[in-house]
Design a protein around this motif. Structure first.
Motif, PDB file in Angstrom:
ATOM      1  N   THR A  82       0.826  -1.208   0.000  1.00 23.02           N
ATOM      2  CA  THR A  82       0.000   0.000   0.000  1.00 23.02           C
ATOM      3  C   THR A  82       0.862   1.261   0.000  1.00 23.02           C
ATOM      4  O   THR A  82       0.344   2.372   0.083  1.00 23.02           O
ATOM      5  CB  THR A  82      -0.941   0.025   1.219  1.00 23.02           C
ATOM      6  OG1 THR A  82      -0.143  -0.020   2.413  1.00 23.02           O
ATOM      7  CG2 THR A  82      -1.907  -1.153   1.188  1.00 23.02           C
ATOM      8  N   THR A  83       2.174   1.071  -0.041  1.00 27.11           N
ATOM      9  CA  THR A  83       3.122   2.168  -0.189  1.00 27.11           C
ATOM     10  C   THR A  83       4.045   1.802  -1.348  1.00 27.11           C
ATOM     11  O   THR A  83       4.064   0.660  -1.789  1.00 27.11           O
ATOM     12  CB  THR A  83       3.962   2.400   1.084  1.00 27.11           C
ATOM     13  OG1 THR A  83       4.724   1.223   1.363  1.00 27.11           O
ATOM     14  CG2 THR A  83       3.084   2.760   2.273  1.00 27.11           C
ATOM     15  N   ALA A  84       4.805   2.753  -1.822  1.00 28.38           N
ATOM     16  CA  ALA A  84       5.726   2.513  -2.929  1.00 28.38           C
ATOM     17  C   ALA A  84       7.123   2.915  -2.488  1.00 28.38           C
ATOM     18  O   ALA A  84       7.631   3.952  -2.878  1.00 28.38           O
ATOM     19  CB  ALA A  84       5.284   3.286  -4.168  1.00 28.38           C
ATOM     20  N   GLY A  85       7.725   2.086  -1.633  1.00 25.68           N
ATOM     21  CA  GLY A  85       9.019   2.448  -1.085  1.00 25.68           C
ATOM     22  C   GLY A  85       9.999   1.308  -0.963  1.00 25.68           C
ATOM     23  O   GLY A  85      10.957   1.218  -1.717  1.00 25.68           O
ATOM     24  N   SER A  86       9.758   0.405  -0.024  1.00 24.62           N
ATOM     25  CA  SER A  86      10.765  -0.600   0.323  1.00 24.62           C
ATOM     26  C   SER A  86      10.919  -1.709  -0.707  1.00 24.62           C
ATOM     27  O   SER A  86      11.983  -2.297  -0.832  1.00 24.62           O
ATOM     28  CB  SER A  86      10.442  -1.220   1.681  1.00 24.62           C
ATOM     29  OG  SER A  86       9.318  -2.076   1.569  1.00 24.62           O
ATOM     30  N   SER A 133       8.368   7.587   0.978  1.00 24.16           N
ATOM     31  CA  SER A 133       8.335   6.261   0.347  1.00 24.16           C
ATOM     32  C   SER A 133       9.081   6.297  -0.982  1.00 24.16           C
ATOM     33  O   SER A 133       9.845   5.374  -1.306  1.00 24.16           O
ATOM     34  CB  SER A 133       6.895   5.797   0.114  1.00 24.16           C
ATOM     35  OG  SER A 133       6.227   5.581   1.328  1.00 24.16           O
ATOM     36  N   GLY A 134       8.868   7.359  -1.743  1.00 21.31           N
ATOM     37  CA  GLY A 134       9.568   7.506  -3.012  1.00 21.31           C
ATOM     38  C   GLY A 134      11.068   7.629  -2.838  1.00 21.31           C
ATOM     39  O   GLY A 134      11.849   7.060  -3.619  1.00 21.31           O
ATOM     40  N   MET A 135      11.492   8.362  -1.811  1.00 17.17           N
ATOM     41  CA  MET A 135      12.928   8.485  -1.541  1.00 17.17           C
ATOM     42  C   MET A 135      13.504   7.146  -1.085  1.00 17.17           C
ATOM     43  O   MET A 135      14.650   6.815  -1.398  1.00 17.17           O
ATOM     44  CB  MET A 135      13.194   9.585  -0.499  1.00 17.17           C
ATOM     45  CG  MET A 135      12.874  10.990  -1.008  1.00 17.17           C
ATOM     46  SD  MET A 135      13.689  11.397  -2.578  1.00 17.17           S
ATOM     47  CE  MET A 135      15.381  11.433  -2.059  1.00 17.17           C
ATOM     48  N   ASP A 136      12.713   6.363  -0.345  1.00 16.20           N
ATOM     49  CA  ASP A 136      13.139   5.015   0.046  1.00 16.20           C
ATOM     50  C   ASP A 136      13.352   4.167  -1.202  1.00 16.20           C
ATOM     51  O   ASP A 136      14.371   3.485  -1.342  1.00 16.20           O
ATOM     52  CB  ASP A 136      12.090   4.383   0.962  1.00 16.20           C
ATOM     53  CG  ASP A 136      12.500   3.022   1.507  1.00 16.20           C
ATOM     54  OD1 ASP A 136      13.689   2.653   1.431  1.00 16.20           O
ATOM     55  OD2 ASP A 136      11.613   2.317   2.036  1.00 16.20           O
ATOM     56  N   SER A 167      11.122  10.354 -12.923  1.00 17.94           N
ATOM     57  CA  SER A 167      10.099  10.891 -13.827  1.00 17.94           C
ATOM     58  C   SER A 167       8.729  11.041 -13.168  1.00 17.94           C
ATOM     59  O   SER A 167       7.867  11.735 -13.706  1.00 17.94           O
ATOM     60  CB  SER A 167       9.931   9.969 -15.037  1.00 17.94           C
ATOM     61  OG  SER A 167      11.118   9.893 -15.767  1.00 17.94           O
ATOM     62  N   ASN A 168       8.522  10.408 -12.011  1.00 23.63           N
ATOM     63  CA  ASN A 168       7.176  10.361 -11.442  1.00 23.63           C
ATOM     64  C   ASN A 168       7.037  10.815  -9.993  1.00 23.63           C
ATOM     65  O   ASN A 168       5.924  11.061  -9.542  1.00 23.63           O
ATOM     66  CB  ASN A 168       6.626   8.934 -11.546  1.00 23.63           C
ATOM     67  CG  ASN A 168       6.325   8.543 -12.958  1.00 23.63           C
ATOM     68  OD1 ASN A 168       5.296   8.902 -13.496  1.00 23.63           O
ATOM     69  ND2 ASN A 168       7.247   7.822 -13.588  1.00 23.63           N
ATOM     70  N   LEU A 169       8.139  10.925  -9.260  1.00 28.42           N
ATOM     71  CA  LEU A 169       8.030  11.219  -7.833  1.00 28.42           C
ATOM     72  C   LEU A 169       7.365  12.562  -7.552  1.00 28.42           C
ATOM     73  O   LEU A 169       6.429  12.646  -6.750  1.00 28.42           O
ATOM     74  CB  LEU A 169       9.396  11.143  -7.149  1.00 28.42           C
ATOM     75  CG  LEU A 169       9.401  11.424  -5.648  1.00 28.42           C
ATOM     76  CD1 LEU A 169       8.454  10.484  -4.907  1.00 28.42           C
ATOM     77  CD2 LEU A 169      10.805  11.314  -5.089  1.00 28.42           C
ATOM     78  N   VAL A 170       7.802  13.610  -8.203  1.00 30.84           N
ATOM     79  CA  VAL A 170       7.251  14.944  -7.930  1.00 30.84           C
ATOM     80  C   VAL A 170       5.750  14.969  -8.224  1.00 30.84           C
ATOM     81  O   VAL A 170       4.948  15.435  -7.407  1.00 30.84           O
ATOM     82  CB  VAL A 170       8.004  16.034  -8.730  1.00 30.84           C
ATOM     83  CG1 VAL A 170       7.294  17.369  -8.621  1.00 30.84           C
ATOM     84  CG2 VAL A 170       9.442  16.138  -8.249  1.00 30.84           C
TER      85      VAL A 170
END
Length: 190
Positions: A82-86, A133-136, A167-170
């Motif tokens: 449910t997150t986009a990180g690890s 999460s994105g930075m992870d 391309s997508n984090l911001v």
């Protein structure tokens, strides 16, 4: 078709050994045919650890210390982040804590059987959680690329992940668009 479902969510954000031991007791009592982990990386790690340790014959502490004998294949596990990180849903590693010290289990049997990536489940993340999460995910991709254990294939995945993240984090943080959230989830999985 009749099925019985048990929901277990009584654990700390970063899995601790006492949470794991409690989860193992519940797992053994319920004896599931399938385990479904829905949540962020810690939740998925928690399910991976319980699923793996619950079916082993060796003492848990021996397995944690890597004194492993013959291992039993665990119950099928579906991981739904449910997150986009690890990227926990796509690794054979799971981390937990004993007395504030971080440990990691590693074995092929820890890897989930199936993964469902549904970006709609990430839409409830606020901008702060989306950003961290994105930075992870970016950190994981960079680490994967420059690791002394990297190989040609891992570098391909890491490069693709970094490109998707950059391309997508911001946009993912600012607008929560389906496309950007989907791409971030794919990047974290890579």
């Amino acid at each position: 078709m009749n099925c019985t479902i048990f929901i277990f969510s009584d654990f700390t954000p970063n899995p601790r050994l006492d949470n794991i031991l409690k989860g193992i007791l519940i797992f053994k009592e319920f004896n599931p045919d399938l385990v479904i982990a829905v949540g962020g990386g810690s939740c998925i790690d928690f399910a991976k650890i319980i699923n793996f340790l619950s079916v082993q014959k060796d003492e848990y502490i021996d397995i944690i210390r890597k004194n492993i004998n013959e291992l039993t294949i665990p119950t099928k596990l579906i991981a739904i982040p449910t997150t986009a990180g690890s990227g926990s849903e796509s690794t054979k590693f799971a981390t937990f804590y004993i007395n504030y010290l971080k440990y990691s289990l590693e074995h092929q049997f820890i890897l989930p059987s199936y993964v469902i990536l549904d970006c709609n489940l990430t839409l409830s993340m606020d901008s702060y959680l989306t950003a961290v999460s994105g930075m992870d995910a970016l950190s994981q991709a960079i680490e994967s690329y420059w690791s002394v254990n990297s190989n040609r294939q891992s570098k391909i995945y890491a490069t693709k992940a970094m490109k998707l993240i950059l391309s997508n984090l911001v946009n993912s943080v600012r607008t929560s668009s389906i496309d950007s959230r989907s791409n971030m989830l794919i990047a974290a999985n890579l």
